[in-house]
Design a protein around this motif. Structure first.
Motif, PDB file in Angstrom:
ATOM      1  N   LEU A 472       0.834  -1.199   0.000  1.00 17.40           N
ATOM      2  CA  LEU A 472       0.000   0.000   0.000  1.00 17.40           C
ATOM      3  C   LEU A 472       0.871   1.253   0.000  1.00 17.40           C
ATOM      4  CD1 LEU A 472      -2.991   0.828   0.050  1.00 17.40           C
ATOM      5  CD2 LEU A 472      -2.682   1.300   2.483  1.00 17.40           C
ATOM      6  N   CYS A 473       2.023   1.187   0.671  1.00 20.13           N
ATOM      7  CA  CYS A 473       2.964   2.306   0.639  1.00 20.13           C
ATOM      8  C   CYS A 473       3.458   2.551  -0.782  1.00 20.13           C
ATOM      9  CB  CYS A 473       4.143   2.018   1.573  1.00 20.13           C
ATOM     10  SG  CYS A 473       5.370   3.338   1.633  1.00 20.13           S
ATOM     11  N   VAL A 474       3.734   1.472  -1.515  1.00 22.00           N
ATOM     12  CA  VAL A 474       4.155   1.606  -2.910  1.00 22.00           C
ATOM     13  C   VAL A 474       3.028   2.206  -3.748  1.00 22.00           C
ATOM     14  CG1 VAL A 474       4.844   0.326  -4.975  1.00 22.00           C
ATOM     15  CG2 VAL A 474       5.836  -0.256  -2.760  1.00 22.00           C
ATOM     16  N   LEU A 475       1.805   1.740  -3.501  1.00 20.45           N
ATOM     17  CA  LEU A 475       0.666   2.252  -4.256  1.00 20.45           C
ATOM     18  C   LEU A 475       0.424   3.728  -3.974  1.00 20.45           C
ATOM     19  CD1 LEU A 475      -1.820   1.653  -6.085  1.00 20.45           C
ATOM     20  CD2 LEU A 475      -3.091   1.170  -3.989  1.00 20.45           C
ATOM     21  N   MET A 476       0.583   4.148  -2.725  1.00 20.98           N
ATOM     22  CA  MET A 476       0.318   5.535  -2.349  1.00 20.98           C
ATOM     23  C   MET A 476       1.487   6.452  -2.647  1.00 20.98           C
ATOM     24  SD  MET A 476      -2.727   5.394  -1.274  1.00 20.98           S
ATOM     25  CE  MET A 476      -2.889   7.034  -0.580  1.00 20.98           C
ATOM     26  N   GLY A 477       2.652   5.874  -2.954  1.00 25.89           N
ATOM     27  CA  GLY A 477       3.818   6.688  -3.240  1.00 25.89           C
ATOM     28  C   GLY A 477       3.794   7.241  -4.643  1.00 25.89           C
ATOM     29  N   PRO A 478       4.819   8.069  -4.998  1.00 21.89           N
ATOM     30  CA  PRO A 478       4.857   8.675  -6.329  1.00 21.89           C
ATOM     31  C   PRO A 478       5.146   7.687  -7.439  1.00 21.89           C
ATOM     32  CG  PRO A 478       6.851   9.191  -5.102  1.00 21.89           C
ATOM     33  CD  PRO A 478       5.918   8.507  -4.154  1.00 21.89           C
ATOM     34  N   ALA A 479       5.845   6.574  -7.128  1.00 28.76           N
ATOM     35  CA  ALA A 479       6.166   5.579  -8.156  1.00 28.76           C
ATOM     36  C   ALA A 479       5.084   4.519  -8.161  1.00 28.76           C
ATOM     37  CB  ALA A 479       7.528   4.951  -7.881  1.00 28.76           C
ATOM     38  N   THR A 480       4.175   4.574  -9.107  1.00 30.25           N
ATOM     39  CA  THR A 480       3.071   3.637  -9.145  1.00 30.25           C
ATOM     40  C   THR A 480       3.532   2.301  -9.672  1.00 30.25           C
ATOM     41  OG1 THR A 480       2.441   4.388 -11.347  1.00 30.25           O
ATOM     42  CG2 THR A 480       1.386   5.471  -9.495  1.00 30.25           C
ATOM     43  N   THR A 481       2.714   1.283  -9.424  1.00 24.90           N
ATOM     44  CA  THR A 481       3.095  -0.076  -9.771  1.00 24.90           C
ATOM     45  C   THR A 481       2.560  -0.503 -11.125  1.00 24.90           C
ATOM     46  OG1 THR A 481       1.150  -0.921  -8.637  1.00 24.90           O
ATOM     47  CG2 THR A 481       3.156  -0.721  -7.349  1.00 24.90           C
ATOM     48  N   THR A 482       2.092   0.415 -11.922  1.00 29.81           N
ATOM     49  CA  THR A 482       1.578   0.075 -13.236  1.00 29.81           C
ATOM     50  C   THR A 482       2.346   0.819 -14.299  1.00 29.81           C
ATOM     51  OG1 THR A 482      -0.083   1.821 -13.034  1.00 29.81           O
ATOM     52  CG2 THR A 482      -0.755  -0.396 -12.410  1.00 29.81           C
ATOM     53  N   ASN A 483       2.288   0.298 -15.521  1.00 28.01           N
ATOM     54  CA  ASN A 483       2.984   0.944 -16.614  1.00 28.01           C
ATOM     55  C   ASN A 483       2.398   2.312 -16.935  1.00 28.01           C
ATOM     56  OD1 ASN A 483       5.042  -0.880 -17.362  1.00 28.01           O
ATOM     57  ND2 ASN A 483       3.498  -2.267 -18.170  1.00 28.01           N
ATOM     58  N   VAL A 484       1.085   2.471 -16.801  1.00 21.26           N
ATOM     59  CA  VAL A 484       0.432   3.748 -17.048  1.00 21.26           C
ATOM     60  C   VAL A 484      -0.142   4.247 -15.728  1.00 21.26           C
ATOM     61  CG1 VAL A 484      -1.313   4.953 -18.385  1.00 21.26           C
ATOM     62  CG2 VAL A 484      -0.129   2.990 -19.382  1.00 21.26           C
ATOM     63  N   PRO A 485       0.544   5.154 -15.049  1.00 20.27           N
ATOM     64  CA  PRO A 485       0.069   5.605 -13.750  1.00 20.27           C
ATOM     65  C   PRO A 485      -1.320   6.240 -13.853  1.00 20.27           C
ATOM     66  CG  PRO A 485       2.331   6.308 -14.143  1.00 20.27           C
ATOM     67  CD  PRO A 485       1.827   5.750 -15.425  1.00 20.27           C
ATOM     68  N   ASN A 486      -2.178   5.953 -12.882  1.00 23.23           N
ATOM     69  CA  ASN A 486      -3.529   6.492 -12.877  1.00 23.23           C
ATOM     70  C   ASN A 486      -3.780   7.106 -11.516  1.00 23.23           C
ATOM     71  OD1 ASN A 486      -6.240   7.070 -13.165  1.00 23.23           O
ATOM     72  ND2 ASN A 486      -6.689   5.161 -14.220  1.00 23.23           N
ATOM     73  N   PHE A 487      -3.282   8.330 -11.364  1.00 19.42           N
ATOM     74  CA  PHE A 487      -3.378   9.014 -10.078  1.00 19.42           C
ATOM     75  C   PHE A 487      -4.834   9.247  -9.682  1.00 19.42           C
ATOM     76  CE2 PHE A 487      -3.731  13.010  -7.705  1.00 19.42           C
ATOM     77  CZ  PHE A 487      -2.933  12.729  -6.617  1.00 19.42           C
ATOM     78  N   MET A 488      -5.664   9.673 -10.640  1.00 18.17           N
ATOM     79  CA  MET A 488      -7.064   9.963 -10.335  1.00 18.17           C
ATOM     80  C   MET A 488      -7.802   8.697  -9.898  1.00 18.17           C
ATOM     81  SD  MET A 488      -7.249  13.136 -10.630  1.00 18.17           S
ATOM     82  CE  MET A 488      -9.015  13.324 -10.482  1.00 18.17           C
ATOM     83  N   ARG A 489      -7.509   7.575 -10.541  1.00 11.63           N
ATOM     84  CA  ARG A 489      -8.143   6.310 -10.168  1.00 11.63           C
ATOM     85  C   ARG A 489      -7.779   5.928  -8.734  1.00 11.63           C
ATOM     86  NH1 ARG A 489     -12.158   2.803  -9.954  1.00 11.63           N
ATOM     87  NH2 ARG A 489     -11.485   0.640  -9.861  1.00 11.63           N
ATOM     88  N   ARG A 490      -6.515   6.106  -8.378  1.00  6.25           N
ATOM     89  CA  ARG A 490      -6.070   5.777  -7.031  1.00  6.25           C
ATOM     90  C   ARG A 490      -6.764   6.665  -6.000  1.00  6.25           C
ATOM     91  NH1 ARG A 490      -0.050   7.281  -5.499  1.00  6.25           N
ATOM     92  NH2 ARG A 490      -1.059   9.313  -5.360  1.00  6.25           N
ATOM     93  N   GLU A 491      -6.830   7.964  -6.278  1.00  6.69           N
ATOM     94  CA  GLU A 491      -7.481   8.871  -5.347  1.00  6.69           C
ATOM     95  C   GLU A 491      -8.962   8.545  -5.189  1.00  6.69           C
ATOM     96  OE1 GLU A 491      -5.846  11.329  -3.511  1.00  6.69           O
ATOM     97  OE2 GLU A 491      -4.204  10.105  -4.279  1.00  6.69           O
ATOM     98  N   GLU A 492      -9.617   8.168  -6.277  1.00  2.65           N
ATOM     99  CA  GLU A 492     -11.033   7.812  -6.222  1.00  2.65           C
ATOM    100  C   GLU A 492     -11.254   6.574  -5.364  1.00  2.65           C
ATOM    101  OE1 GLU A 492     -14.614   6.418  -9.293  1.00  2.65           O
ATOM    102  OE2 GLU A 492     -12.556   6.693 -10.004  1.00  2.65           O
ATOM    103  N   LEU A 493     -10.414   5.554  -5.538  1.00  2.00           N
ATOM    104  CA  LEU A 493     -10.553   4.326  -4.755  1.00  2.00           C
ATOM    105  C   LEU A 493     -10.360   4.581  -3.265  1.00  2.00           C
ATOM    106  CD1 LEU A 493      -8.565   1.793  -6.974  1.00  2.00           C
ATOM    107  CD2 LEU A 493     -11.021   1.764  -6.537  1.00  2.00           C
TER     108      LEU A 493
END
Length: 667
Positions: A472-493
């Motif tokens: 979860l720390c990796v997910l919430m950090g600046p380096a996302t775990t996907t090839n196409v970062p989706n900041f808005m999707r993460r914030e929505e979830l």
């Protein structure tokens, strides 16, 4: 209004000390960088990182600004002599060339800066001629400064991903003949896919390695990557680099001797003489520190046949990364927010204050835990090796690396009721769902009372908790775990999950804690309206899914073994799908466990960096959903409710939400 005498005094002080003070500051910043920059890969410390970042930015600014002041001042012999020292400082120490990998992609801009700064310095020196009595030491320092600045630009060029090259003709002899140090890392970052024969060779070697030998090998590999990308070692280690370094150091020594001889018959102020000696001796000391860094670097020890002794053995056993695992917990973060005083909540409605408050709470919720090699790493290594043993072909390795929990859940019949939590949720939502469910099970004190808790189960419980908070720390950090970062999707979830958690905990806010939440969740399992609030499929959050998952995990006899295996598979999926440049950045900031897993998987033949392409993947299939679900039939248990939510979400958000491959199991 300030008194004219004060204004004149300040102006006079600035005119007298501006250049002198900035030169001293530049030398101090260079000394700080050369001594502290190597610590950033051994320590995960926020204040150390900020200090190095500020010093890195300040070093270039001070040197450039001082040259500009010299151009606008009256040129003197000593001023023209000091100017080339700023080129030395602009060249930077060997221990750090850039702070972020993105800097090296602009190597052409740095080359333009080199030409402008050298041109300005040469113009300043020419202005002092022909009456400059210090022309010889000035010329010698100018040569050394140009060499140092050119070395830095060359390092930028070599570290750019378009021109990532190493001065080794035979990579098979770089560190260990059986793995070819840096060979596979180069291919993973910028090179072409590895051929199957190389993949099979590396896989066989690592499968035969003793568990205690694997991590040190990976540590050296990533240390080499750090030194190749973040320092000047690739430039200095070649023959031309060594010759230029000898010339540069010889020029500084020559300048020191010639200045000492000239000042015997040349009238200079005492402070100017001592400052000049300080610059010369400081430059020599920094050069010798750089030479020591070069001699004892992994880049040199790995590629040279150096006899083994106690000193070399201790150097080989030194710490190469922080051995810390960052942690972030969703429920802990929510507890801090929900327990925030009401007056502070109202104050946070103002945008700047709200951002500051959110940042403070987030930082407070981040923590670091020690990396236990004998428990955590051995468990991860064992699980990854099991996957590698079954991946005999490239296609099998690719298919296994695409599993993000469903591989484990599909392996046994009693686990298949949980497979919806992976196959029918995207990676971010699945990760958040499993994190909340793991935390709920971990916090519920009565959860393990009716289960035999052996030392193995206790170890799996701790591993599940550690990897869950880390991911979860990796997910919430600046380096996302996907090839196409989706900041808005993460914030929505996260917002949806937090809102549902906040609504769920309204009845016991004064006693809001992780254990209280877990107790309330399990106590409401069989009560009417246990799903609160009532939501439709398109609005359901990860918190609701996590509650359903926690109920299902509670029915298992040994849930912690399963959870730890699922978390390792989720971490493997994140590691192999993370962008290579993100992994390349990590050794310069204390190291990441995710990067070690990424490198281990590629050595074991798991991943997509091999020549054979994976087969097409099928679409999600709804055929297993009962026909009456979603058509007037009321759910009677959590499983049917889950099917209803997924069915509704599928019909409402089909255009904006893409599910992973597979089927929903018959729950």
């Amino acid at each position: 209004m300030m008194h004219p005498f004060v204004v004149e005094s300040v102006k006079k002080l600035w005119d007298t000390w501006n250049i002198r003070g900035l030169i001293i500051l530049s030398l101090l910043v260079q000394s700080f960088l050369i001594l502290c920059a190597p610590l950033r890969r051994q320590r995960r410390n926020t204040w150390l990182g900020i200090s190095i970042w500020l010093a890195y930015l300040l070093a270039d600014w001070v040197a450039t600004f001082t040259i500009g002041l010299m151009l606008s001042a009256e040129v003197s012999d000593i001023l023209a002599f000091w100017a080339p020292f700023l080129l030395l400082h602009l060249g930077g120490p060997d221990t750090i060339t850039f702070f972020s990998l993105e800097d090296n992609e602009f190597w052409i801009r740095h080359l333009l800066g080199l030409m402008l700064q050298v041109g300005s310095t040469v113009y300043l020196v020419l202005q002092s001629l022909p009456d400059n009595k210090l022309w010889l030491p000035t010329l010698l320092v100018l040569i050394a400064g140009i060499i140092k600045y050119a070395e830095r630009n060359r390092a930028f060029y070599l570290a750019s991903f378009d021109h990532f090259k190493f001065k080794q003709n035979n990579p098979q002899e770089r560190f260990e003949p059986d793995v070819g140090a840096m060979g596979i890392v180069k291919n993973l970052l910028v090179g072409p896919p590895l051929p199957p024969i190389r993949r099979n060779f590396n896989r066989d070697v690592f499968l035969k390695k003793e568990p205690k030998e694997v991590l040190p090998t990976l540590e050296v590999e990533l240390s080499l990557l750090y030194e190749a990308l973040h320092t000047k070692l690739p430039v200095v280690c070649c023959k031309i680099g060594c010759v230029l370094r000898v010339i540069s150091l010889g020029c500084i020594f020559g300048a020191l001797l010639s200045f000492g001889l000239i000042t015997k018959n040349y009238q200079l102020g005492k402070f100017e003489i001592w400052l000049t000696y300080g610059l010369l001796i400081g430059a020599i000391i920094l050069d010798f520190i750089s030479i020591g860094f070069l001699i004892f670097s992994d880049f040199n020890l790995a590629f040279r046949k150096i006899p083994q002794c106690k000193i070399v053995g201790r150097i080989n056993n030194r710490r190469r990364w922080s051995k810390k695992i960052p942690q972030f917990n969703f429920i802990t973060h929510s507890v801090y927010f929900c327990n925030t005083p009401h007056w502070l909540d109202k104050l946070a409605n103002f945008a700047p204050i709200g951002i500051v408050l959110d940042t403070i709470i987030s930082i407070r919720c981040f923590s670091l835990r020690d990396f236990k090699e004998d428990k955590v790493w051995l468990f991860i290594l064992e699980e990854v090796k099991k996957k590698a043993e079954s991946a005999k072909t490239v296609e099998q390795g690719i298919q296994i690396s695409l599993k993000r929990g469903d591989g484990i859940l599909d392996s046994r019949r009693e686990y298949r009721d949980l497979i919806w939590s992976v196959r029918n949720l995207d990676h971010m939502e699945s990760l958040l769902t499993w994190h909340i469910a793991t935390e709920v099970c971990f916090q519920f004190k009565e959860y393990d009372d009716d289960r035999p808790m052996s030392s193995e189960n206790m170890g799996c419980r701790e591993i599940s908790k550690l990897i869950s908070d880390y991911m979860l720390c990796v997910l919430m950090g600046p380096a996302t775990t996907t090839n196409v970062p989706n900041f808005m999707r993460r914030e929505e979830l996260v917002k949806k999950a937090f809102d549902d958690l906040d609504s769920f905990s309204m009845d016991f806010v004064p006693f809001f804690s992780g254990n209280r939440i877990a107790t309330e969740i399990f106590s409401k399992e069989r009560k009417p309206g246990w799903l609160k609030p009532s939501v439709s499929g398109e609005k359901v959050s990860a918190f609701i899914f996590a509650r359903i998952l926690a109920f299902q995990l509670k029915q298992l006899r040994f849930p912690w073994k399963l959870m730890s295996q699922v978390w390792v598979e989720i971490m493997c999926y994140a590691a192999i799908n993370c962008r290579p440049n993100v992994h390349a950045q990590q050794p310069g900031s204390g190291g990441q466990l995710l990067t070690f897993v990424w490198l281990l998987m590629n050595y074991l033949g798991l991943g997509s960096q091999f020549e054979t392409e994976p087969d097409d993947i099928g679409d999600w299939n709804e055929s297993t959903i009962p026909n009456d679900i979603g058509h007037g039939h009321e759910p009677t248990n959590p499983n049917e409710l889950l099917l209803l939510l997924l069915c509704q979400r599928r019909s409402v958000e089909d255009s904006k939400f893409e599910y992973e491959r597979g089927q929903i199991s018959n729950l």
